[in-house]
Design a protein around this motif. Structure first.
Motif, mmCIF file in Angstrom:
data_model
loop_
_atom_site.group_PDB
_atom_site.id
_atom_site.type_symbol
_atom_site.label_atom_id
_atom_site.label_comp_id
_atom_site.label_asym_id
_atom_site.label_seq_id
_atom_site.Cartn_x
_atom_site.Cartn_y
_atom_site.Cartn_z
ATOM 1 N N ARG A 1 134.682 -27.655 31.270
ATOM 2 C CA ARG A 1 133.837 -27.522 30.076
ATOM 3 C C ARG A 1 134.141 -26.207 29.345
ATOM 4 O O ARG A 1 134.146 -25.139 29.957
ATOM 5 C CB ARG A 1 132.354 -27.559 30.478
ATOM 6 C CG ARG A 1 131.952 -28.849 31.169
ATOM 7 C CD ARG A 1 130.554 -28.783 31.776
ATOM 8 N NE ARG A 1 130.451 -27.848 32.877
ATOM 9 C CZ ARG A 1 129.392 -27.729 33.682
ATOM 10 N NH1 ARG A 1 128.334 -28.490 33.496
ATOM 11 N NH2 ARG A 1 129.383 -26.854 34.653
ATOM 12 N N PHE B 1 122.102 -33.875 31.078
ATOM 13 C CA PHE B 1 123.313 -33.889 30.258
ATOM 14 C C PHE B 1 124.240 -32.729 30.611
ATOM 15 O O PHE B 1 124.834 -32.095 29.744
ATOM 16 C CB PHE B 1 122.936 -33.860 28.769
ATOM 17 C CG PHE B 1 121.702 -33.023 28.471
ATOM 18 C CD1 PHE B 1 121.773 -31.642 28.419
ATOM 19 C CD2 PHE B 1 120.466 -33.642 28.269
ATOM 20 C CE1 PHE B 1 120.644 -30.883 28.157
ATOM 21 C CE2 PHE B 1 119.319 -32.882 28.014
ATOM 22 C CZ PHE B 1 119.412 -31.501 27.951
ATOM 23 N N CYS B 2 124.350 -32.457 31.933
ATOM 24 C CA CYS B 2 125.171 -31.317 32.360
ATOM 25 C C CYS B 2 126.669 -31.548 32.092
ATOM 26 O O CYS B 2 127.415 -30.592 31.870
ATOM 27 C CB CYS B 2 124.988 -31.055 33.847
ATOM 28 S SG CYS B 2 123.287 -30.683 34.297
ATOM 29 N N CYS C 1 127.895 -29.863 29.105
ATOM 30 C CA CYS C 1 127.167 -28.627 28.779
ATOM 31 C C CYS C 1 128.115 -27.470 28.478
ATOM 32 O O CYS C 1 128.800 -26.955 29.360
ATOM 33 C CB CYS C 1 126.222 -28.253 29.916
ATOM 34 S SG CYS C 1 125.312 -26.758 29.531
ATOM 35 N N ARG D 1 126.916 -24.690 26.930
ATOM 36 C CA ARG D 1 125.986 -23.643 26.498
ATOM 37 C C ARG D 1 125.967 -22.432 27.442
ATOM 38 O O ARG D 1 126.029 -22.592 28.662
ATOM 39 C CB ARG D 1 124.556 -24.214 26.424
ATOM 40 C CG ARG D 1 124.373 -25.186 25.277
ATOM 41 C CD ARG D 1 123.012 -25.845 25.332
ATOM 42 N NE ARG D 1 122.908 -26.783 26.442
ATOM 43 C CZ ARG D 1 123.430 -28.004 26.440
ATOM 44 N NH1 ARG D 1 124.103 -28.436 25.410
ATOM 45 N NH2 ARG D 1 123.291 -28.784 27.488
ATOM 46 N N ARG E 1 123.869 -18.435 27.760
ATOM 47 C CA ARG E 1 122.652 -17.768 27.310
ATOM 48 C C ARG E 1 122.711 -16.274 27.556
ATOM 49 O O ARG E 1 123.233 -15.824 28.578
ATOM 50 C CB ARG E 1 121.456 -18.369 28.045
ATOM 51 C CG ARG E 1 121.267 -19.805 27.667
ATOM 52 C CD ARG E 1 120.261 -20.510 28.511
ATOM 53 N NE ARG E 1 119.837 -21.722 27.827
ATOM 54 C CZ ARG E 1 120.435 -22.896 27.930
ATOM 55 N NH1 ARG E 1 121.478 -23.040 28.712
ATOM 56 N NH2 ARG E 1 119.995 -23.931 27.256
ATOM 57 N N CYS F 1 123.586 -21.039 32.944
ATOM 58 C CA CYS F 1 122.735 -22.231 33.052
ATOM 59 C C CYS F 1 121.292 -21.808 32.833
ATOM 60 O O CYS F 1 120.893 -20.722 33.268
ATOM 61 C CB CYS F 1 122.901 -22.867 34.430
ATOM 62 S SG CYS F 1 121.848 -24.305 34.709
ATOM 63 N N LEU F 2 120.540 -22.678 32.175
ATOM 64 C CA LEU F 2 119.120 -22.406 31.930
ATOM 65 C C LEU F 2 118.366 -22.179 33.238
ATOM 66 O O LEU F 2 117.365 -21.483 33.280
ATOM 67 C CB LEU F 2 118.547 -23.627 31.181
ATOM 68 C CG LEU F 2 117.137 -23.622 30.640
ATOM 69 C CD1 LEU F 2 116.855 -22.405 29.786
ATOM 70 C CD2 LEU F 2 116.908 -24.885 29.809
ATOM 71 N N PHE F 3 118.862 -22.796 34.291
ATOM 72 C CA PHE F 3 118.177 -22.719 35.583
ATOM 73 C C PHE F 3 118.941 -21.811 36.546
ATOM 74 O O PHE F 3 118.742 -21.875 37.749
ATOM 75 C CB PHE F 3 118.048 -24.127 36.174
ATOM 76 C CG PHE F 3 117.355 -25.075 35.238
ATOM 77 C CD1 PHE F 3 115.976 -25.191 35.252
ATOM 78 C CD2 PHE F 3 118.074 -25.831 34.318
ATOM 79 C CE1 PHE F 3 115.322 -26.052 34.375
ATOM 80 C CE2 PHE F 3 117.435 -26.698 33.441
ATOM 81 C CZ PHE F 3 116.057 -26.808 33.474
ATOM 82 N N ARG G 1 132.306 -21.112 36.785
ATOM 83 C CA ARG G 1 131.029 -21.815 36.590
ATOM 84 C C ARG G 1 131.084 -23.254 37.120
ATOM 85 O O ARG G 1 132.011 -24.003 36.813
ATOM 86 C CB ARG G 1 130.719 -21.837 35.091
ATOM 87 C CG ARG G 1 129.496 -22.657 34.690
ATOM 88 C CD ARG G 1 129.458 -22.719 33.182
ATOM 89 N NE ARG G 1 128.226 -23.218 32.628
ATOM 90 C CZ ARG G 1 128.140 -24.328 31.889
ATOM 91 N NH1 ARG G 1 129.213 -25.065 31.674
ATOM 92 N NH2 ARG G 1 126.992 -24.698 31.370
ATOM 93 N N ASP H 1 127.790 -24.998 37.272
ATOM 94 C CA ASP H 1 126.376 -25.369 37.135
ATOM 95 C C ASP H 1 126.201 -26.835 36.749
ATOM 96 O O ASP H 1 126.901 -27.348 35.879
ATOM 97 C CB ASP H 1 125.706 -24.525 36.023
ATOM 98 C CG ASP H 1 125.822 -23.044 36.278
ATOM 99 O OD1 ASP H 1 125.344 -22.601 37.321
ATOM 100 O OD2 ASP H 1 126.416 -22.344 35.427
ATOM 101 N N ARG H 2 125.232 -27.461 37.377
ATOM 102 C CA ARG H 2 124.799 -28.804 36.947
ATOM 103 C C ARG H 2 123.414 -29.069 37.531
ATOM 104 O O ARG H 2 123.135 -30.110 38.114
ATOM 105 C CB ARG H 2 125.813 -29.882 37.329
ATOM 106 C CG ARG H 2 126.240 -29.899 38.779
ATOM 107 C CD ARG H 2 127.282 -30.985 39.021
ATOM 108 N NE ARG H 2 127.360 -31.317 40.437
ATOM 109 C CZ ARG H 2 126.671 -32.275 41.043
ATOM 110 N NH1 ARG H 2 125.847 -33.034 40.378
ATOM 111 N NH2 ARG H 2 126.810 -32.488 42.331
ATOM 112 N N SER I 1 120.406 -29.803 36.362
ATOM 113 C CA SER I 1 119.551 -30.948 36.016
ATOM 114 C C SER I 1 120.017 -32.234 36.683
ATOM 115 O O SER I 1 119.209 -33.108 36.988
ATOM 116 C CB SER I 1 119.499 -31.140 34.500
ATOM 117 O OG SER I 1 118.746 -30.098 33.945
HETATM 118 FE FE1 SF4 Z 1 123.667 -26.988 31.186
HETATM 119 FE FE2 SF4 Z 1 122.414 -26.044 33.337
HETATM 120 FE FE3 SF4 Z 1 121.073 -27.530 31.552
HETATM 121 FE FE4 SF4 Z 1 122.916 -28.677 33.147
HETATM 122 S S1 SF4 Z 1 120.998 -27.734 33.802
HETATM 123 S S2 SF4 Z 1 122.659 -28.982 30.944
HETATM 124 S S3 SF4 Z 1 124.432 -26.993 33.316
HETATM 125 S S4 SF4 Z 1 121.992 -25.496 31.190
#
Ligand code: SF4
Ligand code: SAM
Ligand code: SF4
Length: 337
Positions: free
Chosen positions: A10, A260-261, A264, A266, A268, A278-280, A311, A313-314, A316
Motif C-alpha cells: 500500500r 477497508f484496511c 488503506c 492513510r 496520521r 493506523c487509527l488504532f 507497516r 496494520d490491518r 479493523s
Molecule cells: Fe487503515 Fe488501520 Fe483503519 Fe485498517 S484499521 S483502515 S489499517 S487506519
C-alpha cells in the motif's frame, strides 16, 4: 519518485493532520466530559507543532507520495492562523487536495477566510438535527442550529459538495438518522454515517453500541429507497448509496462491519508530532524531536520511510477476532479520525 510501499504494497497517499488537541465539544464517544474536565492537561503551546513545523512536514510527506491532506483535531478551528497554514500547504508541489473536518461551532465567522485560503473541501460533523439528541452526542456544547447556520455560510462563500459526518450510537441517535437524511436529500450535501468505533481506550466502546451500516441503510431505505453505487476511486472509505429518485447520495463508513484496511493509504500526525500508521496503532514515531534537534530533511524522510516500509496494520480486519480489545496508542481527539 519511487513510490514507497508498506508490507502489503500500500502506498502512502492521505495525511491526516491534527492541528490542535483541544476541543470545545465533549462528545462522549471521543472526549467524555468526566475525563476531560476543566483541569485536563492539554498540550501547551510549545508542545504543539509550530506553523513552520507543520508546513515542513507537509513538504516532506508530499515528497514521499502524499497527495491529500485532511486537517482535523481536536477542533482544528481553535488553532490560530489556520488559514495561513492552509495557504502554505496548498503551495506544496504534489499536494492536490486539502480538506478539513470540523464540528462547525467556530466555522461561520471563519468560512470566508478558509475559502480565500484555497481550502478545497469541508466536512462538518453533525450527529442529529434534534437538539436534545445532539446535545447528548456533543456533551451539551452546541445546538444543531448553530452548526446548520455555519454550513449555510460555508455554502454562501462558495464551498461545494460539503459532507456531514454523523456517528451513530445505539440508543442515542439511531432514531434520528432518517431525519438527517431527509433534511439533506436534494441539497447536494452528502451525509456520511459512521459506525461508532473503538478508537482509543476511554470511550467505553462495546460492539452492542454500534448501529451497523446494514441497519442504517435499512432505516433510510424504508422511507427513501437507495441504490448502492461503485466507489468514486479505489480506496474510498465510504460505501456510496444513491437515492433511487436521483436526488443525491449518502455514504456509510463501516469500519466495524465492513473493514477497508486492504486499500488503506492513510497516515496520521498528532498535534504533538507523533506519526501513526493506523487509527488504532499502539506505537507512534516522534517526529517533533528530530524537527527540533537540527535533523536534516533527509534524516526525517528516512525515519518516515523506515516506518512505512515496515507497516503491516490491518486492525479493523482483525477486530472481531480479538477476545479482548487491545490497548491503543492514541485517543481520537489526538489523531483526529
Ligand atoms: Fe487503515 Fe488501520 Fe483503519 Fe485498517 S484499521 S483502515 S489499517 S487506519
Ligand atoms: N472536532 C472535529 C469534528 O468533530 O469534526 C474533528 C475531529 S473528530 C475526532 C473527526 C471525526 O471523528 C468526527 O466526525 C467525529 O464524529 C469522528 N469520531 C470521533 N470519535 C469517533 C468514534 N469513536 N467512532 C467514530 N467516529 C468518531
Ligand atoms: Fe471534539 Fe470532534 Fe471529538 Fe467531538 S468528535 S469531542 S467535536 S474532537
Amino acid at each position: 519518485m519511487t513510490i514507497l510501499r508498506d508490507k502489503f504494497g500500500r502506498p502512502m497517499r492521505d495525511l491526516r493532520i491534527s492541528v490542535m488537541d483541544k476541543c470545545n465539544f465533549r462528545c462522549p464517544y471521543c472526549m467524555p466530559a468526566e475525563i476531560f474536565g476543566e483541569n485536563y492537561d492539554f498540550l501547551k503551546k510549545d508542545q504543539l507543532l509550530s506553523d513552520d513545523e507543520l508546513v515542513r512536514l507537509g513538504e516532506l510527506f508530499a515528497q514521499l507520495g502524499v497527495t491529500k491532506l485532511r486537517i482535523t483535531g481536536g477542533e482544528p478551528l481553535i488553532r490560530r492562523n489556520l488559514d495561513q497554514i492552509i495557504r502554505r500547504w496548498m503551495a506544496i508541489p504534489g499536494i492536490e487536495d486539502v480538506a478539513m473536518t470540523t464540528n462547525g461551532y467556530f466555522l461561520k465567522p471563519m468560512a470566508q477566510k478558509l475559502k480565500d485560503s484555497g481550502l478545497h473541501r469541508l466536512t462538518i460533523s453533525l450527529d442529529s438535527l434534534d437538539d436534545e439528541v445532539f446535545s447528548q452526542m456533543n456533551g451539551a456544547r452546541s445546538s444543531a442550529t448553530r452548526v446548520l447556520e455555519a454550513l449555510e455560510e460555508a455554502q454562501r462563500v462558495g464551498f461545494e459538495n460539503i459532507k456531514i459526518n454523523c456517528v451513530v450510537k445505539k440508543g442515542v441517535n439511531g432514531h434520528t438518522v432518517v431525519d438527517l437524511a431527509r433534511h439533506f436529500k436534494g441539497t447536494g450535501v452528502i451525509v456520511r454515517y459512521i459506525e461508532y468505533m473503538d478508537v482509543g481506550n476511554i470511550n467505553g466502546w462495546k460492539l452492542d453500541d454500534v448501529v451497523t451500516a446494514d441497519e442504517i441503510i435499512a432505516i433510510i431505505n424504508a422511507e427513501m429507497p437507495l441504490v448502492e453505487v461503485p466507489p468514486n476511486y479505489r480506496g474510498e472509505v465510504a460505501n456510496r448509496y444513491q437515492y433511487a429518485d436521483g436526488t443525491g447520495e449518502i455514504g456509510l463508513i463501516a469500519s466495524v462491519t465492513r473493514p477497508f484496511c486492504g486499500d488503506c493509504t492513510r497516515v496520521r500526525l498528532s498535534a504533538a508530532g507523533e506519526f501513526y500508521t493506523c487509527l488504532f496503532g499502539k506505537q507512534a514515531l516522534d517526529l517533533r524531536t528530530p524537527l527540533r534537534d537540527g535533523s536534516t530533511d533527509a534524516d526525517v524522510l528516512q525515519l518516515i520511510s523506515d516506518v512505512w516500509s515496515h507497516r503491516s496494520d490491518r486492525y479493523s480486519e482483525r477486530r472481531t477476532s480479538f477476545t479482548e480489545l487491545p490497548t491503543k496508542g492514541a485517543e481520537m481527539f489526538r489523531i483526529g479520525g
